[in-house]
Design an enzyme around this catalytic site. Structure first.
Site, PDB file in Angstrom:
ATOM      1  CG  HIS B 452      -1.787   1.183   1.353  1.00 46.15           C
ATOM      2  ND1 HIS B 452      -1.464   2.220   2.200  1.00 46.15           N
ATOM      3  CD2 HIS B 452      -2.925   1.530   0.727  1.00 46.15           C
ATOM      4  CE1 HIS B 452      -2.386   3.149   2.095  1.00 46.15           C
ATOM      5  NE2 HIS B 452      -3.293   2.760   1.214  1.00 46.15           N
ATOM      6  NE  ARG B 558      -3.053   1.373  -9.425  1.00 53.17           N
ATOM      7  CZ  ARG B 558      -2.146   2.285  -9.753  1.00 53.17           C
ATOM      8  NH1 ARG B 558      -2.350   3.555  -9.457  1.00 53.17           N
ATOM      9  NH2 ARG B 558      -1.036   1.932 -10.356  1.00 53.17           N
ATOM     10  NE  ARG B 614      -7.715  -1.443 -11.547  1.00 52.89           N
ATOM     11  CZ  ARG B 614      -6.520  -1.765 -11.016  1.00 52.89           C
ATOM     12  NH1 ARG B 614      -5.677  -2.503 -11.697  1.00 52.89           N
ATOM     13  NH2 ARG B 614      -6.186  -1.343  -9.839  1.00 52.89           N
ATOM     14  CD  GLU B 749      -5.576  -7.014 -13.839  1.00 57.57           C
ATOM     15  OE1 GLU B 749      -5.128  -6.600 -12.768  1.00 57.57           O
ATOM     16  OE2 GLU B 749      -6.797  -7.057 -14.094  1.00 57.57           O
ATOM     17  N   GLY B 770      -1.942  -5.599 -17.596  1.00 54.07           N
ATOM     18  CA  GLY B 770      -1.568  -5.321 -16.211  1.00 54.07           C
ATOM     19  C   GLY B 770      -0.425  -6.254 -15.904  1.00 54.07           C
ATOM     20  CG  ASN B 772       2.752  -5.887 -10.176  1.00 51.38           C
ATOM     21  OD1 ASN B 772       3.940  -6.152 -10.124  1.00 51.38           O
ATOM     22  ND2 ASN B 772       1.982  -5.851  -9.095  1.00 51.38           N
ATOM     23  CG  ASP B 773      -2.330  -8.516 -10.611  1.00 51.02           C
ATOM     24  OD1 ASP B 773      -1.457  -8.270  -9.764  1.00 51.02           O
ATOM     25  OD2 ASP B 773      -3.540  -8.385 -10.387  1.00 51.02           O
ATOM     26  CB  CYS B 836      -1.601   0.527 -17.020  1.00 52.78           C
ATOM     27  SG  CYS B 836      -2.609  -0.846 -16.549  1.00 52.78           S
TER      28      CYS B 836
END
Lengths: 885, 885
Positions: B452, B558, B614, B749, B770, B772-773, B836
């Protein structure tokens, strides 16, 4: 214009495009000599023409219907609209592909104020005739005139309220007449026209309604969803009605050509004289066994026996036949493959083949592989009345009853005292293993199909229901709450691991039966299948059981289950808590002989067969107490201040456990990542495998160990481990002075491993797909979370058709598998591919494994027979989907 | 036999295969007229021949060396082995590809008991000569005679101990002589032969040693790892040594052709007269600015200035040049592209282009995109001496100093009071947002690069170091422990978010500087790039900042960050805790106007540009207190028995939180799975977007909203949502009487979404990756777990070359992306593809996105300039890897 109407006897099964599925089948039955009530089919081309003409019936169509109707009348011995013996017909749509979204059936078309009287007279049942008329008006008005049936039901309900009656059958002829009048008034009011009295008008309107229904909203949506061409059109089937309530020479019944419960080759069914099908359903009269029909109507019975044989021979399968006898004349209304129990299924398939009616290939295709599993477990007697109080996940098949126990130690004590116990826990942990062994079955309130309890129970072939969220366990009071029901320790509860049902009290059970037919059928299967069938087994007992069930190797031995045993856990924990390499090595020295002993036992049990041993896979924190338990303990100790030393110790442990905590353990420090961080752990395991192999080789036992690296994502991991395996193998053989064959491979559990299969092949002798994890990563969902939370929403809303953890997802996961197989074989044609995990024992998935050319499937021992059959079916149909039932 | 030896002047840069990389470069420098100390290169073919002959020097090789040596002697004005003016040489290996695993350099070859005297005399420094001789013996013995240097160091150390001295430079000529004698005794004892005195013997032995080194273990391993052909062989470079300590007409120095700190176009460097390079390093004498060389030796200086220009012109880049002056003669020892600061890099590139020395394309390739990021943040002054006490993950770049605060409320209070604070937490949660806003920077002891704190800080462009496990926070005592150091609340600590350093006290900082050159260069970049560059922004401020940095749209908004705001959280929690649809709708009614306001602001800020929003993505439990906190609270309340009502309330909450608990939240009930289970949540968000769009349209503001569905895995999900978006858009436009353009897309993702891209394209206007995922699921590891635990092991052991969360993995993730792009474009050529997330702002990954034909990248506002440059570089080199520095 081509011929637009075909009599049933003019058609055949292969003309579905023209006659629709239903019409073609009615034609087929007619042509093999069955006494099907006569009728005709209006072709799909007529429908297409109707639309081409801008929604107009093609010229000459009605004339053609009329002329065919004359033939039907002759066959039926009745006349449409006739006052003495009126012909009534049903009108149904029937497209090339079955379309549930289309028009309903209209029955008893041809009834009007006059013919209803005749039917009443002929059946001797005026009430029946008027009730049929009432229903006909309602159905016709709904489907043809588009007046919502709700409006008719309102009239009906008002009449019943006025008369103070509850059931339709209490309505008298007078009441029905009154209702019919009101119906007709409604039609007049809504359409501005009277309800059609002329039977032929009724028929023409019905035909056009069927054509219209091809383009109603539901049908269009259905075709879009199922990618059915909008230009195909529908056929219309017009068939004469027959009545079983025309006196004592009439009747109705249902029969199976063989016993659907045992499979015995004897006609099995029941009938009622002077009755309609509805009477059987209503339960007013008790039907009699079919064999008694012989006494009543010997000729009809003989005819029926002849037809039953004919149908079995024609459809090459046991049939479920509906028939009606009208005035001594037998009519077959429907025949279909009969549903049957697992036991019957096996026997019927075997005997049909032995009788020469079908080939062995066909026999193998007749049995649903999933049914075989049932035969190996105890089951709840199908006749029993059950007090089902909750439902959980069906985690491991079989039924179990026992006294409820909430503690593994107590389960073990009571088990040793000869009592049947059911172990009930929120979740189980490795600490509970001895309790699971002692229990008849396991019930948990949390955890999914891959929770500890589920996996361990399936491995042991022990019934298990898990994730049963409706039950609440109070460990302090030692009781179980299910809604308002309370079950105390020692009370008996039963579970059905095949359905997830939880039942109060003892239930009657049936023991598994392995028949001679079963054994023979599976031997045939082995002759056809091309896939090898191996088993997943973590100990010699399971390995022997797998061998007995026909497994030709072990496709997966999970070494972590061995780590979880009570006598090892202290050393495993010591290893994890060690702060240094030396500390870990000290603990590993204790574990080495134990693991060696494990492998010795399994390799010996599988003499001559491959045994694939997967190195340690789960994250290390699985072997330690949970953060939650430690938090409660330390908070308690802090507040009471009772035992500062213990508090300190627990705080230290909490710190270590927290240090190992992972946000997403499924994607964490597990699999061969442990072997990269702590090479000494894997080295101990590899050494234990080869020590065991060397000892057995010296004893003259042929061993074929396979070392498997889990959760591989990169080729450098395989380089790293392959080199270690090779070195340790060589050292061991040199030291022990023996030679044995071994191989090294990896599990494809991650999309990246599938993408890199060609590179990985260079360092691998074999690959097995771990499709549980591969499904989790490809879909991006955790099975434990999905099945309890959102997967039901997905299945309910048809977003997903199947649960991909049960049936392999061909589009995503399957495509990755196919890519991996193709790319790896390109660089190393001899590489072996297998699948282990639950999909390896699921028929559809086995078929897919066959299609993409895997070498073997591996599943739990109890699923080996199922997999053998599924593999044979795949080979026989060779990739084409064949309806086996 | 072909020619085996090339003088430097006979070679050229393009003959690397024959002369090795080093030899070819020495030849290149010689040929462009640089005064390189003369020498020769023995070809790689000679080496190959050496092995072909069974490790024998090819016939005639030494003769060829001798004859070329004569030329070198002439050029150098010295003679090998000469007593008056002896030529000394260096011998180095040099293969076609740089191979760090091979032989070390031998310097000063040619020294012996006699020539050492001459060197002493010529340099006027006998001690220097003997020290060089000692080093030569040690180096030669190690490399050529294979006597471990450890044995020589032992002799050296013993001598120093005996004399009671500490540093080598304290050794006298006498001591050195004594050591040399002992070295020679050691060589005699080890090899049975005296140390070679004859320079030519030394040379022959050195040549053979270089050839041998081609097949030493390190070199073989290195070639295996890097897939270099073992048959290439190595070249040998023999170069004359020059000495800067031969009197006041000699000297040595280092200079940059431009100022490496500011980029100013002025020669920048330093020199020492009568000195060797080592003297500069030893720091005994202080070097002088290069400009003063003009006073000292005007001709040499003029020559050097000429050469510096020549080198810049030839290499088309600022050069870092090492030179030596021997008796008034200038020699260039090395030139290479000079390292420089970000600021200098931009200015130099811009000015080189403006001067016409390079093209604009070349200028763009000269700047490392990663450096641009630095220019936008405050940085620690490079000159500062720092007290670094710990290191965490470099989560968000920039430097910050502030008083340590452990509580978000306090951070806010102090921030409002005008104090600079550093918020220090174990982890941050949505509750801490106001504290993060108020702080200069954030430091956490747990959590990875996507925790976070990290995500929020990067979004705000605020420095953050996270997962710094070395610090322990005691919230009760309000202090921070780092090992034995204790930092109390209010004390000042600094962090460097670009490196992860944690520093005690205030540090000097530099403010960001946006120069005219910077702006101009990025304008050039925009003219070349083909990829669009958008930004990720969750609020109007970030959106405006992104626009200012050159973003042409928002690629990711987001919406969950909006949910986490203090004024919304109560409603969000109310929505989650609601047991019924009505309860949720009640809470959603409160959230709708707030979300609408959010979207209004962002859409307005980005007038005329796409804004991709999103829908809600994270699992719902992220908005509730943690199980751990609740466990401690309820356990405390139970034991104290103080507040039964509160206990009951907390127990209820605990039950709900437990119900939402997930084993693997990353793979859990999140993304559009929430929208399937609770359609009303997504419907509220969609409505809020379109309400905002309608309002702005009515105000005359052009908006381009894009609705994005997260975590899609199946085409039925997209069907489901697309239909809802379309319906709500239509209803809103009808109701508001306006029209605006909108589009609907999804985030790829999950591997399955990539595999099904062609099917998904039917229901999508755009896709964004996405990554990262997608990286997490393709590799099967959770970023938060991996980076703290096993990823370091993987990088240390070179199992993985790069952290795939920082540099996009082309083999696995990239291949999935490429497949998705290709298959989707096949069915829908106009579909838009973007990326992204962090990879969108990483130069290598941007290049890959360019290669596979994406339409845009989207990154955090501060990375937009970097992405613009990286996109331009990708377009200029068009897929080929070009060394930019």
């Amino acid at each position: 214009m081509a011929k637009l109407v075909y009599l049933f006897k003019e058609g055949s099964a292969d003309r579905k495009a023209l006659l629709g599925g239903k019409g073609a089948n009615l034609a087929e039955m007619t042509n093999i000599g069955l006494p099907v009530p006569p009728g005709m089919t209006i072709t799909t081309e007529a429908c297409t023409e109707y639309y081409r003409l801008g929604r107009k019936l093609p010229e000459g169509l009605l004339d053609e219907v009329k002329s065919k109707l004359a033939v039907v009348e002759e066959q039926a011995g009745k006349k449409f609209g006739d006052l003495a013996n009126p012909l009534l017909v049903s009108v149904r749509s029937g497209a090339m592909f079955s379309m549930p979204g289309m028009m309903d059936t209209i029955l008893n078309l041809g009834l009007n104020e006059e013919t209803v009287q005749s039917v009443g007279k002929n059946t001797g049942n005026l009430r029946f005739a008027y009730d049929a008329y009432r229903r006909f008006i309602q159905m016709f008005s709904d489907v043809v005139l588009e007046i919502h049936k709700y409006e008719f039901e309102e009239i009906l309900d008002r009449q019943k309220d006025e008369q103070g009656i509850r059931y339709d059958q209490e309505l008298t002829v007078e009441s029905l007449r009154s209702i019919i009048n009101k119906y007709k008034e409604l039609v007049q009011a809504k359409t501005g026209k009277p309800f059609p009295e002329n039977p032929f008008d009724q028929l023409a309107m019905a035909i056009e309604a069927v054509f219209r229904s091809w383009n109603n909203d539901r049908a269009i949506v259905y075709r879009n969803l199922n990618k059915i061409d909008h230009d195909l059109g529908t056929a219309v089937n017009i068939q004469s009605m027959v009545f079983g309530n025309m006196g004592n020479d009439s009747g109705t019944g249902v029969a199976f050509t063989r016993n659907p419960s045992t499979g015995e080759n004897l006609l099995y069914g029941e009938f009622l004289t002077n009755a309609q099908g509805e009477d059987v359903v209503a339960g007013i009269r008790t039907p009699r066994p079919i064999s008694q029909l012989e006494d009543e109507m010997p000729e009809v019975y003989a005819e029926f026996v002849r037809i039953a044989r004919l149908l079995e021979t024609h459809y090459k399968n046991m049939q479920d036949i509906e028939f009606t006898i009208e005035r001594g004349r037998l009519y077959i209304l429907q025949t279909r493959n009969g549903k049957r129990t697992a036991q019957a299924s096996v026997r019927i398939a075997y005997e049909l083949a032995q009788e020469g009616l079908i080939s062995r290939e066909q026999a193998l295709l007749l049995v649903e592989p999933g049914q075989l599993d049932q035969l190996l477990h105890r089951q709840i007697d199908g006749e029993a009345v059950l007090n089902v109080v909750a439902k959980g996940l069906p985690a491991s098949p079989g039924a179990a009853s026992g006294q409820v126990v909430f503690d593994a130690d107590e389960a073990e004590r009571m088990g040793k005292a000869g009592k049947a116990v059911l172990l009930v826990r929120t979740e189980t942990t490795p600490d509970d293993i001895h309790g699971i062994v002692a229990a008849q079955g396991i019930l948990t309130s949390r955890g999914g199909m891959t929770s500890h309890a589920a996996v361990v129970a399936r491995g042991m072939g022990k019934p298990c229901v898990c994730g049963c969220e409706a039950i609440q366990i109070d460990y302090v009071k030692e009781e179980l709450n299910i809604g308002t029901t309370i079950v105390k320790k020692g009370e008996v509860v039963s579970i059905d691991g095949a359905t997830g049902r939880v039942i109060l009290g003892q239930v009657p059970m049936k023991d598994p039966e392995i028949s001679a037919e079963y054994t023979a059928l599976l031997e045939w299967a082995d002759q056809y299948k091309r896939l090898g069938v191996k088993a997943n087994a973590d100990n010699p007992e399971d390995a022997l059981k797998a061998r007995e069930f026909g497994a030709t190797g072990i496709g997966l031995t999970r070494t972590e289950h061995m780590f979880m045993a009570q006598d090892r856990l202290p050393y495993v924990q010591q290893m994890i808590l060690a702060e240094s390499l030396e500390g870990r090595q000290e603990a590993l020295r204790h574990l080495l002989p134990m693991q060696q002993n494990d492998f010795y036992g399994i390799l010996k049990a599988m003499e001559g067969y491959d045994v694939c041993i997967r190195l340690l896979d789960p994250p290390l924190h699985e072997f330690l107490p949970s953060v939650e338990d430690l938090l409660v303990e330390t908070t308690t100790l802090k507040i009471t201040g009772e035992n500062p030393a213990l508090l300190e110790e627990k705080l230290q442990l909490l710190k270590k456990v927290r240090g190992l905590h992972e946000f997403n353990p499924m994607l964490g420090h597990r699999g061969c990542r442990l072997g990269i961080s702590f090479p000494e752990i894997y080295e101990m395991q590899i050494q234990a495998i080869f020590n065991a192999a060397a000892a057995l080789t010296r004893e003259g036992c042929k061993v074929l160990p396979e070392v498997e690296i889990p959760l591989v994502m990169d080729v450098n991991e395989m380089k790293f481990f392959r080199e270690r395996v090779t070195t340790i193998a060589k050292e061991t053989m040199d030291k022990e002075g023996v030679t044995f064959h071994y191989s090294v491979g990896l599990m494809i559990e991650l999309p990246r491993a599938a993408m890199l299969a060609d590179e990985l092949a260079e360092f691998s002798d074999f690959f097995t797909f771990g499709t549980n994890d591969l499904t989790q990563t490809t879909f991006g969902f955790s099975r434990d979370d999905a099945e309890g939370k959102f997967l039901p929403d997905y299945l309910d809303n048809k977003i997903l058709k199947d649960n991909p953890f049960i049936t392999l997802d061909r589009k995503g996961v399957g495509r990755l598998m196919r890519m991996a197989v193709e790319s790896a074989r390109k660089v190393k044609p001899e590489i072996e591919f297998g699948i282990c995990g639950e999909h390896g024992g699921e028929p559809n998935s086995v078929r897919f494994c066959h299609e993409i050319g895997l070498n073997f499937v591996s599943c739990s021992p109890y699923r080996v027979p199922l997999a053998r059959l599924a593999a044979a079916q795949a080979a026989i149909s060779d990739g084409e989907i064949v309806g086996t039932r």
